[in-house]
Design a protein around this motif. Structure first.
Motif, PDB file in Angstrom:
ATOM      1  N   ARG A 294       3.800  -5.800  -8.391  1.00 23.68           N
ATOM      2  CA  ARG A 294       3.505  -4.624  -9.217  1.00 23.68           C
ATOM      3  C   ARG A 294       2.212  -3.950  -8.763  1.00 23.68           C
ATOM      4  NH1 ARG A 294       1.401  -4.911 -14.448  1.00 23.68           N
ATOM      5  NH2 ARG A 294       2.006  -7.117 -14.553  1.00 23.68           N
ATOM      6  N   MET A 295       1.214  -4.739  -8.393  1.00 24.14           N
ATOM      7  CA  MET A 295      -0.033  -4.153  -7.909  1.00 24.14           C
ATOM      8  C   MET A 295       0.189  -3.432  -6.576  1.00 24.14           C
ATOM      9  SD  MET A 295      -2.131  -4.713 -10.353  1.00 24.14           S
ATOM     10  CE  MET A 295      -0.628  -4.464 -11.342  1.00 24.14           C
ATOM     11  N   THR A 296       1.049  -3.979  -5.735  1.00 28.25           N
ATOM     12  CA  THR A 296       1.399  -3.290  -4.489  1.00 28.25           C
ATOM     13  C   THR A 296       2.022  -1.944  -4.787  1.00 28.25           C
ATOM     14  OG1 THR A 296       1.735  -5.396  -3.335  1.00 28.25           O
ATOM     15  CG2 THR A 296       2.760  -3.442  -2.367  1.00 28.25           C
ATOM     16  N   LEU A 297       2.967  -1.934  -5.705  1.00 30.46           N
ATOM     17  CA  LEU A 297       3.661  -0.703  -6.071  1.00 30.46           C
ATOM     18  C   LEU A 297       2.693   0.335  -6.634  1.00 30.46           C
ATOM     19  CD1 LEU A 297       6.558   0.540  -6.345  1.00 30.46           C
ATOM     20  CD2 LEU A 297       6.532  -0.306  -8.701  1.00 30.46           C
ATOM     21  N   MET A 298       1.768  -0.107  -7.471  1.00 29.54           N
ATOM     22  CA  MET A 298       0.892   0.815  -8.181  1.00 29.54           C
ATOM     23  C   MET A 298      -0.334   1.247  -7.389  1.00 29.54           C
ATOM     24  SD  MET A 298       0.930  -0.951 -11.975  1.00 29.54           S
ATOM     25  CE  MET A 298      -0.181   0.300 -12.659  1.00 29.54           C
ATOM     26  N   PHE A 299      -0.880   0.361  -6.551  1.00 28.05           N
ATOM     27  CA  PHE A 299      -2.213   0.621  -6.015  1.00 28.05           C
ATOM     28  C   PHE A 299      -2.339   0.584  -4.496  1.00 28.05           C
ATOM     29  CE2 PHE A 299      -3.061  -1.124 -10.318  1.00 28.05           C
ATOM     30  CZ  PHE A 299      -3.722  -0.020 -10.855  1.00 28.05           C
ATOM     31  N   HIS A 300      -1.295   0.176  -3.771  1.00 30.42           N
ATOM     32  CA  HIS A 300      -1.470   0.014  -2.322  1.00 30.42           C
ATOM     33  C   HIS A 300      -1.897   1.320  -1.650  1.00 30.42           C
ATOM     34  CE1 HIS A 300      -1.001  -1.460   1.757  1.00 30.42           C
ATOM     35  NE2 HIS A 300      -0.240  -0.412   2.022  1.00 30.42           N
TER      36      HIS A 300
ATOM     37  N   GLU B  45      11.817  -1.927  -6.177  1.00 30.77           N
ATOM     38  CA  GLU B  45      11.013  -0.709  -6.181  1.00 30.77           C
ATOM     39  C   GLU B  45      10.007  -0.709  -5.030  1.00 30.77           C
ATOM     40  OE1 GLU B  45       9.323  -0.679 -10.064  1.00 30.77           O
ATOM     41  OE2 GLU B  45      11.134   0.094 -11.032  1.00 30.77           O
ATOM     42  N   VAL B  46       9.398  -1.865  -4.763  1.00 33.17           N
ATOM     43  CA  VAL B  46       8.454  -1.974  -3.645  1.00 33.17           C
ATOM     44  C   VAL B  46       9.171  -1.739  -2.318  1.00 33.17           C
ATOM     45  CG1 VAL B  46       6.975  -3.569  -2.358  1.00 33.17           C
ATOM     46  CG2 VAL B  46       6.814  -3.462  -4.848  1.00 33.17           C
ATOM     47  N   GLN B  47      10.350  -2.331  -2.153  1.00 31.46           N
ATOM     48  CA  GLN B  47      11.093  -2.179  -0.902  1.00 31.46           C
ATOM     49  C   GLN B  47      11.554  -0.741  -0.699  1.00 31.46           C
ATOM     50  OE1 GLN B  47      14.186  -5.142  -1.065  1.00 31.46           O
ATOM     51  NE2 GLN B  47      12.764  -6.838  -0.771  1.00 31.46           N
ATOM     52  N   ALA B  48      11.861  -0.041  -1.803  1.00 30.03           N
ATOM     53  CA  ALA B  48      12.251   1.363  -1.685  1.00 30.03           C
ATOM     54  C   ALA B  48      11.065   2.235  -1.294  1.00 30.03           C
ATOM     55  CB  ALA B  48      12.849   1.846  -3.009  1.00 30.03           C
ATOM     56  N   LYS B  49       9.891   1.927  -1.830  1.00 29.67           N
ATOM     57  CA  LYS B  49       8.699   2.724  -1.558  1.00 29.67           C
ATOM     58  C   LYS B  49       8.067   2.359  -0.225  1.00 29.67           C
ATOM     59  CE  LYS B  49       4.465   4.329  -3.853  1.00 29.67           C
ATOM     60  NZ  LYS B  49       3.651   4.233  -5.092  1.00 29.67           N
ATOM     61  N   PHE B  50       8.075   1.070   0.096  1.00 29.57           N
ATOM     62  CA  PHE B  50       7.505   0.587   1.353  1.00 29.57           C
ATOM     63  C   PHE B  50       8.570  -0.230   2.079  1.00 29.57           C
ATOM     64  CE2 PHE B  50       4.101   0.548  -1.905  1.00 29.57           C
ATOM     65  CZ  PHE B  50       3.299   1.570  -1.402  1.00 29.57           C
ATOM     66  N   PRO B  51       9.457   0.413   2.831  1.00 33.25           N
ATOM     67  CA  PRO B  51      10.545  -0.312   3.504  1.00 33.25           C
ATOM     68  C   PRO B  51      10.008  -1.476   4.316  1.00 33.25           C
ATOM     69  CG  PRO B  51      10.875   2.050   3.707  1.00 33.25           C
ATOM     70  CD  PRO B  51       9.508   1.853   3.112  1.00 33.25           C
ATOM     71  N   PRO B  52      10.591  -2.673   4.138  1.00 34.10           N
ATOM     72  CA  PRO B  52      10.071  -3.857   4.845  1.00 34.10           C
ATOM     73  C   PRO B  52      10.229  -3.741   6.342  1.00 34.10           C
ATOM     74  CG  PRO B  52      12.147  -4.347   3.727  1.00 34.10           C
ATOM     75  CD  PRO B  52      11.739  -2.990   3.272  1.00 34.10           C
ATOM     76  N   SER B  53       9.300  -4.351   7.052  1.00 32.71           N
ATOM     77  CA  SER B  53       9.345  -4.358   8.507  1.00 32.71           C
ATOM     78  C   SER B  53      10.381  -5.379   8.987  1.00 32.71           C
ATOM     79  CB  SER B  53       7.964  -4.722   9.073  1.00 32.71           C
ATOM     80  OG  SER B  53       6.969  -3.848   8.586  1.00 32.71           O
ATOM     81  N   LYS B  54      10.861  -5.185  10.201  1.00 37.05           N
ATOM     82  CA  LYS B  54      11.750  -6.164  10.807  1.00 37.05           C
ATOM     83  C   LYS B  54      10.901  -7.314  11.319  1.00 37.05           C
ATOM     84  CE  LYS B  54      15.419  -6.836  14.202  1.00 37.05           C
ATOM     85  NZ  LYS B  54      16.249  -6.216  15.272  1.00 37.05           N
ATOM     86  N   ILE B  55      11.050  -8.487  10.694  1.00 41.70           N
ATOM     87  CA  ILE B  55      10.217  -9.631  11.042  1.00 41.70           C
ATOM     88  C   ILE B  55      10.778 -10.315  12.289  1.00 41.70           C
ATOM     89  CG2 ILE B  55       9.386 -11.880  10.245  1.00 41.70           C
ATOM     90  CD1 ILE B  55       9.423 -10.763   7.418  1.00 41.70           C
ATOM     91  N   PRO B  56       9.971 -10.502  13.326  1.00 44.99           N
ATOM     92  CA  PRO B  56      10.462 -11.077  14.591  1.00 44.99           C
ATOM     93  C   PRO B  56      10.637 -12.592  14.495  1.00 44.99           C
ATOM     94  CG  PRO B  56       8.113 -10.637  14.762  1.00 44.99           C
ATOM     95  CD  PRO B  56       8.539 -10.131  13.413  1.00 44.99           C
ATOM     96  N   ARG B  57      11.834 -13.021  14.188  1.00 46.24           N
ATOM     97  CA  ARG B  57      12.126 -14.446  14.080  1.00 46.24           C
ATOM     98  C   ARG B  57      13.090 -14.865  15.183  1.00 46.24           C
ATOM     99  NH1 ARG B  57      12.441 -13.663   7.942  1.00 46.24           N
ATOM    100  NH2 ARG B  57      10.478 -14.510   7.182  1.00 46.24           N
TER     101      ARG B  57
END
Length: 462
Positions: free
Chosen positions: A128-134, A214-226
């Motif tokens: 929630r803090m990421t969504l609100m304040f990042h 909501e966080v993933q929609a606002k900040f699309p996750p990166s492709k993690i190199p695994r």
């Protein structure tokens, strides 16, 4: 920040954990290990600040913050809170549960341009803090960093430490951590606030799923190199035999996995994730069969009750009964605290698996007039032929993070080590602002070395 008159403000200083943080900080100033740091305290009650913080420090012969560095402020008074945190370079927020008390402090720090760290182990609050304040924190160059103590520095930095033991071309594909708590003869007891946070955390699973989307929609996750196949995550109980571990284990219900994933996402987004982002699973040990049986029964009852309002009230009104005596409103007894630095401890063992040669290769990047450079194709084919099949790691490394009693001895040690890194290494950190987890900010800092000198050690054991 040059005009600010203190380095650190401890908010929630009169709480059980906050008071231990203040005592550790005062001792560090007194023994010269952190000479010159200026600090203050903030809380809702002047009487409690006196009784829980100032009087115990004086009784031990330690210097206390000046009267001007003591702020009596309530979280509901936004202006007063901004003024208080705005005097410091760094806010150490010890309030909790954070889902109820943390947002106002984060908001005040972003508004006043003060860096912030906390002890939070609550994934919903962190998301929630990421969504609100990042965005605002990033724009203003304010660092907001969650989970900066036992939740979840040992897991977050421990996973990175394990992955770093694979020297190229070897690469780590998966890490499983197993935390064991060693209890002294007087037993162990934590403060009820930790239990309350767990109750509300389990009860807010739907809220967590919602805010994650909501966080993933606002900040699309990166492709993690695994690399390699994702290991099957076990719920438990299951029996594990790893160097140093022969016990029944369960999936760890805390924030460790969420924090590690967040760190990996940040590293991948900055292009720094190669070799440092294995699949991660977190577990805790429960001893032998009787301990595993008790944990199965307790866990089932706890999760069932935490799903409903009446069940959560029942849990919160009967902390001792439903935690098997592990938590109380009084916290650890004096005898338990006296044992905490000597006989009570934690060990977090990391079982890291990987490949001596990566099982997959990068796509060809060099081209000729006809398309792909034949030499690149041949090299890629040769590398693929030499690589072991995906899903069959051929390298195993075992590492361990260990330290004293986690809640009120190791936690202040870790928290203050993180604070010192931020204050003394701020200009060399890879990010200047935003909402982050420890590993994404402190990956290449002196934190592991600092912790080792304070009794929280990172080591390779096999």
């Amino acid at each position: 920040m040059a005009s600010r008159d203190m380095d650190i403000l401890v908010v929630g200083a009169s709480g059980f954990t906050g008071a231990h943080v203040c005592k550790r900080l005062a001792r560090s100033v007194a023994d010269g290990s952190w000479a010159g740091v200026s600090w203050g305290i903030a809380g809702r009650s002047r009487t409690k600040l006196e009784d829980k913080v100032l009087a115990p420090l004086r009784a031990e012969g330690l210097a206390v913050p000046s009267e001007e560095s003591i702020a009596v402020v309530d979280n509901s008074d936004a202006a007063a809170l901004r003024k208080a945190v705005g005097r410091a370079r760094l806010c150490l927020n010890c309030t909790g549960p954070y889902r109820f008390l943390g947002e106002a402090v984060v908001s005040a720090c972003v508004d006043s341009g003060t860096d912030y760290i906390d002890l939070c182990g609550e994934p919903e609050f962190m998301q929630r803090m990421t969504l609100m304040f990042h965005e605002a924190a990033e724009a203003k160059g304010v660092l907001i960093m969650h989970a900066c103590a036992f939740d979840s520095v040992p897991a977050d930095l421990g996973c990175l430490f394990a992955a770093k033991q694979f020297v190229s071309p070897a690469v780590c594909s998966s890490v499983s951590s197993f935390v064991t708590f060693n209890v002294g003869p007087s037993g162990y007891s934590g403060h009820a606030t930790t239990f309350e946070a767990a109750v509300h955390g389990f009860g807010s699973a739907a809220d967590l799923r919602k805010v994650r989307k909501e966080v993933q929609a606002k900040f699309p996750p990166s492709k993690i190199p695994r690399v390699g196949a994702r290991p099957v995550e076990r719920g438990g109980p299951f029996y594990e035999q790893t160097p140093g571990i022969e016990a029944y284990c369960f999936k760890f219900p805390g924030a460790d996995s969420a924090v590690v994933r967040s760190t990996q996402n940040s590293l991948a987004g900055r292009g720094e994730g190669a070799g440092l982002c294995p699949y991660y699973s977190a577990y805790f040990t429960a001893g032998q069969l009787w301990g595993a049986t008790q944990m199965t029964l307790f866990g089932g009852v706890f999760q069932t009750l935490a799903k409903s309002g009446w069940g959560r009230n029942l849990l919160l009104n009967n902390v001792g009964a439903f935690s098997r005596g592990l938590f109380s409103h009084e916290g650890p007894t004096e005898e338990q605290m006296n044992e905490a630095s000597y006989t009570t401890s934690f060990e977090m063992t990391f079982l890291a698996k990987g490949y001596s040669t990566p099982p997959t290769t990068a796509e060809p990047s060099a081209t000729s007039a006809a398309g792909v450079d034949p030499g690149v194709v041949e090299a890629a084919a040769a590398a693929a032929a030499a690589a072991p099949p995906a899903g069959e790691p051929d390298v195993t490394v075992v590492t361990r993070v260990k330290g004293p009693e986690p809640g009120y001895v190791a936690t202040p040690i870790i928290f203050l080590a993180v604070a010192r890194c931020l204050l003394e290494e701020r200009s060399s950190l890879p990010v200047s602002g935003g909402v982050h987890t420890p590993g994404s900010v402190l990956l290449n800092s002196s934190l592991v070395d600092r912790l080792g000198k304070e009794g929280v050690t990172f080591e390779v054991v096999g």
